[in-house]
Design an enzyme around this catalytic site. Structure first.
Site, PDB file in Angstrom:
ATOM      1  N   GLU A  51      45.898 -28.651 -11.345  1.00 30.61           N
ATOM      2  CA  GLU A  51      46.767 -28.775 -10.188  1.00 30.61           C
ATOM      3  C   GLU A  51      47.205 -27.367  -9.807  1.00 30.61           C
ATOM      4  O   GLU A  51      47.685 -26.613 -10.670  1.00 30.61           O
ATOM      5  CB  GLU A  51      47.996 -29.640 -10.533  1.00 30.61           C
ATOM      6  CG  GLU A  51      48.883 -29.808  -9.318  1.00 30.61           C
ATOM      7  CD  GLU A  51      50.154 -30.622  -9.575  1.00 30.61           C
ATOM      8  OE1 GLU A  51      50.306 -31.166 -10.686  1.00 30.61           O
ATOM      9  OE2 GLU A  51      50.974 -30.681  -8.639  1.00 30.61           O
ATOM     10  N   ARG A 277      45.934 -31.647 -26.843  1.00 31.93           N
ATOM     11  CA  ARG A 277      46.151 -30.393 -26.135  1.00 31.93           C
ATOM     12  C   ARG A 277      46.436 -29.271 -27.120  1.00 31.93           C
ATOM     13  O   ARG A 277      46.818 -29.505 -28.259  1.00 31.93           O
ATOM     14  CB  ARG A 277      47.283 -30.531 -25.125  1.00 31.93           C
ATOM     15  CG  ARG A 277      48.651 -30.774 -25.737  1.00 31.93           C
ATOM     16  CD  ARG A 277      49.670 -31.264 -24.715  1.00 31.93           C
ATOM     17  NE  ARG A 277      49.993 -30.285 -23.709  1.00 31.93           N
ATOM     18  CZ  ARG A 277      49.731 -30.443 -22.397  1.00 31.93           C
ATOM     19  NH1 ARG A 277      49.150 -31.518 -21.940  1.00 31.93           N
ATOM     20  NH2 ARG A 277      50.082 -29.511 -21.545  1.00 31.93           N
ATOM     21  N   LYS A 287      53.346 -25.326 -17.265  1.00 32.35           N
ATOM     22  CA  LYS A 287      53.482 -24.515 -16.060  1.00 32.35           C
ATOM     23  C   LYS A 287      54.922 -24.521 -15.547  1.00 32.35           C
ATOM     24  O   LYS A 287      55.396 -23.522 -15.017  1.00 32.35           O
ATOM     25  CB  LYS A 287      52.513 -25.025 -14.995  1.00 32.35           C
ATOM     26  CG  LYS A 287      51.087 -24.579 -15.277  1.00 32.35           C
ATOM     27  CD  LYS A 287      50.141 -25.041 -14.196  1.00 32.35           C
ATOM     28  CE  LYS A 287      49.837 -26.506 -14.353  1.00 32.35           C
ATOM     29  NZ  LYS A 287      48.759 -26.959 -13.454  1.00 32.35           N
TER      30      LYS A 287
HETATM   31  P1  ATP Z   1      51.082 -28.188 -17.916  1.00 31.72           P
HETATM   32  O1  ATP Z   1      51.547 -29.326 -18.753  1.00 31.72           O
HETATM   33  O2  ATP Z   1      50.983 -26.903 -18.634  1.00 31.72           O
HETATM   34  O3  ATP Z   1      51.811 -28.054 -16.639  1.00 31.72           O
HETATM   35  P2  ATP Z   1      49.070 -29.724 -16.759  1.00 31.72           P
HETATM   36  O4  ATP Z   1      48.385 -30.682 -17.637  1.00 31.72           O
HETATM   37  O5  ATP Z   1      50.099 -30.238 -15.842  1.00 31.72           O
HETATM   38  O6  ATP Z   1      49.595 -28.523 -17.603  1.00 31.72           O
HETATM   39  P3  ATP Z   1      46.865 -29.414 -15.025  1.00 31.72           P
HETATM   40  O7  ATP Z   1      46.673 -28.409 -13.971  1.00 31.72           O
HETATM   41  O8  ATP Z   1      47.088 -30.815 -14.643  1.00 31.72           O
HETATM   42  O9  ATP Z   1      48.059 -28.905 -15.918  1.00 31.72           O
HETATM   43  O10 ATP Z   1      45.715 -29.307 -16.113  1.00 31.72           O
HETATM   44  C1  ATP Z   1      44.364 -29.169 -15.834  1.00 31.72           C
HETATM   45  C2  ATP Z   1      43.585 -29.609 -17.040  1.00 31.72           C
HETATM   46  O11 ATP Z   1      43.924 -28.803 -18.161  1.00 31.72           O
HETATM   47  C3  ATP Z   1      43.904 -31.023 -17.415  1.00 31.72           C
HETATM   48  O12 ATP Z   1      42.706 -31.691 -17.714  1.00 31.72           O
HETATM   49  C4  ATP Z   1      44.787 -30.903 -18.611  1.00 31.72           C
HETATM   50  O13 ATP Z   1      44.659 -32.015 -19.450  1.00 31.72           O
HETATM   51  C5  ATP Z   1      44.270 -29.616 -19.253  1.00 31.72           C
HETATM   52  N1  ATP Z   1      45.319 -28.988 -20.043  1.00 31.72           N
HETATM   53  C6  ATP Z   1      46.563 -28.659 -19.647  1.00 31.72           C
HETATM   54  N2  ATP Z   1      47.274 -28.152 -20.662  1.00 31.72           N
HETATM   55  C7  ATP Z   1      46.464 -28.141 -21.737  1.00 31.72           C
HETATM   56  C8  ATP Z   1      46.614 -27.727 -23.106  1.00 31.72           C
HETATM   57  N3  ATP Z   1      47.764 -27.220 -23.563  1.00 31.72           N
HETATM   58  N4  ATP Z   1      45.560 -27.871 -23.930  1.00 31.72           N
HETATM   59  C9  ATP Z   1      44.404 -28.374 -23.478  1.00 31.72           C
HETATM   60  N5  ATP Z   1      44.194 -28.775 -22.213  1.00 31.72           N
HETATM   61  C10 ATP Z   1      45.206 -28.669 -21.344  1.00 31.72           C
HETATM   62 MG    MG Z   2      49.261 -32.084 -14.819  1.00 30.87          MG
END
Ligand code: ATP
Ligand code: MG
Length: 578
Positions: A51, A277, A287
């Site tokens: 995102e 994760r 983020k």
């Molecule tokens: P955050 O929780 O840090 O805001 P998010 O999951 O909201 O991260 P996205 O932009 O939705 O961020 O993530 C893009 C991809 O990266 C998704 O498939 C998510 O599952 C993966 N991802 C995000 N954080 C991690 C992590 N700590 N380890 C592994 N994969 C991750």
């Molecule tokens: Mg997300």
């Protein structure tokens, strides 16, 4: 070879190797099985779906390496980059560009397959209409708060919305008018009609669309209804004919919903697979929290070298190879764990040890006058660029009568175990001579030692003296007249606690007030004069450093990527053995 010309070996970013053979983790095992059974006609097609509401962090690197890695390992495998841009109030084009740069820097290539969920807004809308027509979705007038109240809990079933039994005709009319902008934000939502008593809360008539007047970075003001993640994600995967939709564990309970939408719409159906994760100690990694650090000016920006963002790691001097090696080493599993930040540092040390040229730099200079060395004389001494890689050659380092050494390499009263310079003590200067400290000059007011007077032994140039006497330490040094002045930024952990949110604490309370130390008047060997932004070096005995982009403003600025593991004992041992 001389100077910076011989130093660019580390600065060529390489592509991720395609034919590595990582062990078969559970995700890869599922894919291998699907290939055997020909589930997707032998295709492997993954996607990385960020995102654009912030910069990517090291956790995302794990997901990128997994998704692009799996595609690369399988013949004909593909991986898409898809922006999951359904929340315009938090998203921005700046983030889109930064994410693209970071994925590319990591060594991955989406080729022509750059997609945006917003590309599918019209299609998604039509699928929502289809669900309404099939009696599987309805417009609900409850407020967000009321919807929450109706949802129930893990132990109590939810209650049905009073609007659940609206007719198809009424729902179609209302949904169209939602799109047309007839209603206030938050006054209506479109919900899937599933099961308010489901044990899975995600299945209790989840919201599919909300009204939101916000300008989207791609579709502008064309839409005032936006689809929710769960509805968007599965359909986007389906449209792109993804085979394996790999996501993190917190989506495990969303999988039934993912499957429900695709089954009800009778669409092509990818397999969602969840993995644990990445969590790292001494940092925060969401983020939202990283944005808080940026907006609260706790750091200089998303790419502050203390940030766990990919852009921060890059600015800090990490190589894409080191980040990929880290992701490979931590592996992929179903169980949540916390990885020690030391492993990440280990990976960058291993990589830079092989690739970064060694140079001499003095961070906290102490002036040394070699009294018996002729004034005006300069010798060009040969120095090895990288003992790990003879092909990196040698360079010349000038030696003269006045030098700088590291302030902490001298002690007026050396404690036990301190083998470096002290009054009457002899040490070696790297690539040069034995010098002996004859006297120390002090500042009259402060009593601080500001200059040493030494003598050198001309018979010790890069070798042992004829009498075979030994010294117990080798110091790095820089010739004063030839030195390049530079700034060094030394980073320490941004947080003092391994878990900055221990017992529900606000992570900002455990920020390390000393996470950045700036040294303004460092002295470096002249080969660094032409160092360019992003160039990486090992400063002998001090650590790995890289040139910060701020250097373009004039004075050279170096970021310390990471310290050397055990600088003293190693050097001292090497010296003792000859
Ligand atoms: P955050 O929780 O840090 O805001 P998010 O999951 O909201 O991260 P996205 O932009 O939705 O961020 O993530 C893009 C991809 O990266 C998704 O498939 C998510 O599952 C993966 N991802 C995000 N954080 C991690 C992590 N700590 N380890 C592994 N994969 C991750
Ligand atoms: Mg997300």
């Amino acid at each position: 070879m001389n100077g910076a010309d011989s130093h660019n070996g580390t600065n060529r970013e390489s592509k991720a190797p395609v034919n590595s053979t990582p062990s078969l983790d559970f995700v890869r095992a599922i894919i291998a099985e699907d290939l055997l059974t020909n589930k997707y006609g032998g295709r492997v097609h993954t996607r990385f779906p960020p995102e654009p509401n912030g910069y990517l962090h090291i956790g995302h690197a794990k997901s990128i390496c997994l998704n692009f890695g799996i595609a690369a390992e399988n013949k004909g495998g593909l991986c898409n980059l898809r922006f999951d841009d359904t929340n315009p109030s938090k998203e921005d084009i700046e983030y889109v560009e930064a994410i693209k740069e970071d994925v590319r820097w990591l060594g991955f290539d989406w080729e022509a397959r750059l997609f945006y969920a917003s590309d599918y807004f019209e299609q998604l809308y039509q699928y929502a209409v289809q669900l309404i027509k099939d009696g599987k979705a309805y417009v609900c007038d409850l407020s967000a708060e009321e919807i929450r109240e109706h949802r129930g809990t893990l132990t109590e079933p939810g209650r049905e919305s009073p609007y659940r039994s609206r007719s198809v005709t009424e729902n179609l009319d209302l949904f169209e008018r939602m799109r047309a902008g007839e209603f206030e934000d938050g006054s209506h939502v479109l919900r899937a009609k599933i099961d308010m008593s489901s044990r899975n809360l995600n299945m209790r008539d989840p919201v599919m669309y909300r009204i939101l007047r916000a300008t989207h970075h791609r579709t502008g003001d064309q839409w005032c209804v936006y689809p929710m993640y769960d509805f968007t994600h599965c359909i986007s995967d389906s449209i792109e004919r993804i085979t394996h939709s790999i996501c993190t564990l917190e989506f495990e309970n969303n999988r039934p919903l993912y499957d429900w939408f695709l089954d009800e719409l009778k669409l092509y159906h990818p397999q969602q697979i969840e993995f644990a994760r990445l969590n790292l100690n001494y940092t925060v990694m969401s983020k939202r929290k990283l944005l808080e650090l940026v907006e609260g000016k706790y750091v200089a920006g998303w790419d502050d070298p203390r940030m766990p963002t990919i852009s921060g790691l890059r600015r800090r001097g990490y190589t894409p190879e080191a980040v990929r090696a880290f992701c490979e080493q931590i592996g992929v599993s179903k169980r949540d764990s916390v990885i020690d930040i030391a492993l990440l540092e280990h990976c960058v040390r291993e990589d830079l040890n092989r690739r970064a040229p060694r140079v001499m730099a003095v961070l906290r200079p102490l002036r040394v006058v070699i009294d018996n060395y002729p004034e005006g004389k300069v010798e060009e001494l040969a120095a090895v660029n990288n003992p790990e890689d003879p092909s990196m050659g040698t360079r010349k380092v000038p030696f003269s009568r006045i030098l700088y050494i590291e302030r902490e390499d001298f002690r007026e009263e050396p404690p036990k175990g301190f083998f470096r310079l002290a009054p009457g003590r002899e040490v070696r200067l790297r690539y040069a001579y034995f010098i002996k400290c004859e006297s120390a000059v002090k500042d009259e007011k402060t009593g601080e030692v500001i200059e040493l007077h030494c003598t050198y032994d001309p018979q010790t140039r890069d070798g042992a003296p004829p009498d075979g006497r030994k010294v117990k330490a080798t110091l790095h040094w820089v010739s004063a007249a030839h030195a390049v002045e530079a700034e060094a930024r030394l980073y320490d952990s941004l947080f003092l606690k391994a878990d900055p949110e221990e017992e529900g604490a606000d992570f900002k309370n455990s920020l390390n007030p000393n996470s950045l130390e700036v040294l303004k008047s460092c002295r470096m060997e002249p080969s660094l004069a032409n160092a360019k932004s992003g160039d990486r070096y090992q400063f002998e005995r001090l650590g790995y450093f890289c040139v910060d982009p701020d250097s373009s403003k004039g004075a050279l600025v170096f970021n310390r990527t990471v310290t050397l593991r055990d600088p003293w004992s190693k050097m001292e041992k090497r010296q003792q053995s000859g």
